[in-house]
Scaffold this active site. Structure first.
Site, PDB file in Angstrom:
ATOM      1  CG  LEU A 192     -28.155   7.644  14.518  1.00 31.35           C
ATOM      2  CD1 LEU A 192     -27.873   6.515  15.501  1.00 31.35           C
ATOM      3  CD2 LEU A 192     -29.333   8.490  14.995  1.00 31.35           C
ATOM      4  CG  HIS A 244     -31.404  13.570   3.170  1.00 29.51           C
ATOM      5  ND1 HIS A 244     -32.005  12.333   3.118  1.00 29.51           N
ATOM      6  CD2 HIS A 244     -30.698  13.705   1.996  1.00 29.51           C
ATOM      7  CE1 HIS A 244     -31.685  11.737   1.984  1.00 29.51           C
ATOM      8  NE2 HIS A 244     -30.898  12.546   1.287  1.00 29.51           N
TER       9      HIS A 244
END
Length: 348
Positions: free
Chosen positions: A126, A230
Site C-alpha cells: 500500500l 513508522h
C-alpha cells in the site's frame, strides 16, 4: 475520476517511480527493473487464472486519474504467503523464571523466530504518492482490497495479515536492525533490505540467531521500537485497526514493525459491503447521496472500482443508482451486479 484497476505492463514506469519514492524498508517494491516487471507479470497471471482456492497468486492494483492518466498509488494482496519462500517473523512472548526457594518470580519478554503465518493471505504494497495524500484517496486505496476479497473469498485464506513498517531514524535506518547488524549480519540495512526485496532470503535462515532472544538484553533503542510503526505508517495502521485487525505479538525480523491479523469474514469492510444490481440513471435523476461510496464491479480480470457520491441505494428498486459516467468507468451495464461500501468516517 479516480479508478482502481489491475496493474498492467504499461504501468511499469509508474511502478518504478513509486518504488523509488517509497524508500528503504518498503521491501515489497524493490527498485529493481527485473523484479518489478516480474511482479507485474505475476499479477496479470493471477487475475487471469481460474481458481477456487488460495495459492501462489499476487494481485496488484493501481489508482489512476482517468483524466490525466497519472498513477497515484498502488496496493496489493498475496493470496497465500510463505509457500515458495519462507515468511519469517519474531514472536514476542513471555517466559517466567520462578524460584520458590528464593521467592523470585521474574516474567521476561523473549523473541522467537517462526513461520507461523505460512499459508495465510496478506494485504501489502500500500503506497499513495505524497501529492495525493488527501481526501478519501488513502482510505479508498486500502479498502478496495477488501471489496475484491469479499467478492472473491475462495481465492483467499480465512486469515489475513498485514506487515506494518517499523520505526526508522533520521537516516532511514531501523534502530532494531543495528544490533542485528553488529552481532549477526555484518551487512548494512540497505543491502539486507534489497536482498529481501529481490527474493534472496536464504541468508536469514543462515545468519539469524536460532534461539529465543531475551528482550531485556537488547539495547534500549531496540527495545523501545518493538511493535511500533513508522510515523508514515500510522494512518495505515489506524485504518486496519478500525477494520478489526489486531496485533498478536508478531513483529518483523529487521525493523520490529508489528504484523496485524484478522479473520477475512470479520473484516469490517467485508461485512459491511453489499452486492446489488445497478440501475443507470441520468445524473439529475440520481440526487447525490449523503455519503461517498466505493463501488466495484464483480469481475476478476476486468476488475474496476471507483468512489463517488453520484450514486445512491434505492430500497424500492433494491438497486444502486449510478451515473452513466460511473457505469462506464466500472464497465457495467444496467442490471449488472456491483459491490459497494460507505467510505465516510464512522460509517455503520
Amino acid at each position: 475520476m479516480l479508478l482502481i484497476r489491475p496493474i498492467q505492463q504499461s504501468d511499469y514506469p509508474a511502478l518504478m517511480q513509486i518504488a523509488a519514492e517509497s524508500g528503504a524498508g518498503f521491501t515489497s517494491l524493490p527498485v529493481n527493473e527485473q523484479k518489478l516487471k516480474q511482479k507485474i507479470a505475476h499479477s496479470e497471471h493471477s487475475f487471469a487464472v481460474e481458481t477456487d482456492k488460495p495459492g501462489n497468486q499476487g494481485y496488484l492494483f493501481v489508482l489512476e486519474d482517468t483524466e490525466s492518466g497519472e498513477i497515484l498509488g498502488t496496493s496489493g494482496i498475496e493470496a497465500s504467503v510463505g509457500l515458495s519462500t519462507p515468511l519469517y517473523h519474531f514472536h514476542q512472548s513471555t517466559v517466567v523464571h520462578h524460584s520458590n526457594e528464593l521467592n523470585v518470580f521474574n516474567p521476561v519478554e523473549v523473541l522467537t523466530m517462526c513461520n507461523d503465518y505460512t499459508g495465510v493471505s496478506e494485504i501489502c504494497t500500500l503506497f499513495l504518492r505524497e501529492p495525493f495524500r488527501n481526501g478519501l484517496n488513502g482510505r479508498f486505496l486500502s479498502k478496495v482490497r477488501f471489496l475484491f476479497m469479499a467478492e472473491q473469498p475462495k481465492r483467499f485464506a480465512k486469515l489475513v495479515i498485514a506487515e506494518m513498517r517499523g520505526v526508522a531514524d533520521d537516516n532511514a535506518l531501523p534502530p532494531f536492525w543495528q544490533w542485528l547488524q553488529t552481532y549477526f549480519f555484518s551487512i548494512d540495512f540497505p543491502t539486507a533490505d534489497h536482498m529481501i526485496g529481490v527474493g534472496n532470503k536464504g541468508f536469514i535462515a543462515d545468519l539469524m540467531p536460532r534461539h529465543p532472544i531475551y528482550v531485556s538484553l537488547l539495547p534500549a533503542s531496540a527495545q523501545q521500537v518493538i511493535g511500533e510503526v513508522h510515523e508514515n505508517t500510522k494512518p495505515a495502521l489506524k485504518l486496519l485497526e478500525n477494520e478489526g485487525f489486531i496485533h498478536r505479538g508478531y513483529v518483523d525480523l529487521f525493523d520490529a514493525g508489528p504484523t496485524v491479523e484478522a479473520q477475512l469474514k470479520q473484516i469490517k469492510s467485508v461485512r459491511q459491503s453489499h452486492r446489488v444490481k445497478v440501475a443507470i440513471e441520468p445524473d439529475a435523476a440520481i440526487r447525490k447521496g449523503a455519503n461517498q461510496l466505493a463501488v466495484c464491479n464483480c469481475e476478476t480480470l476486468n476488475f474496476r472500482a471507483t468512489f463517488t457520491d453520484d450514486c445512491r441505494f434505492d430500497s424500492e428498486l433494491n438497486a444502486l443508482l449510478i451515473s452513466p459516467a460511473a457505469a462506464d468507468a466500472l464497465k457495467v451495464a444496467d442490471g449488472d451486479f456491483v459491490r459497494y461500501l460507505n467510505l465516510d468516517k464512522g460509517a455503520k
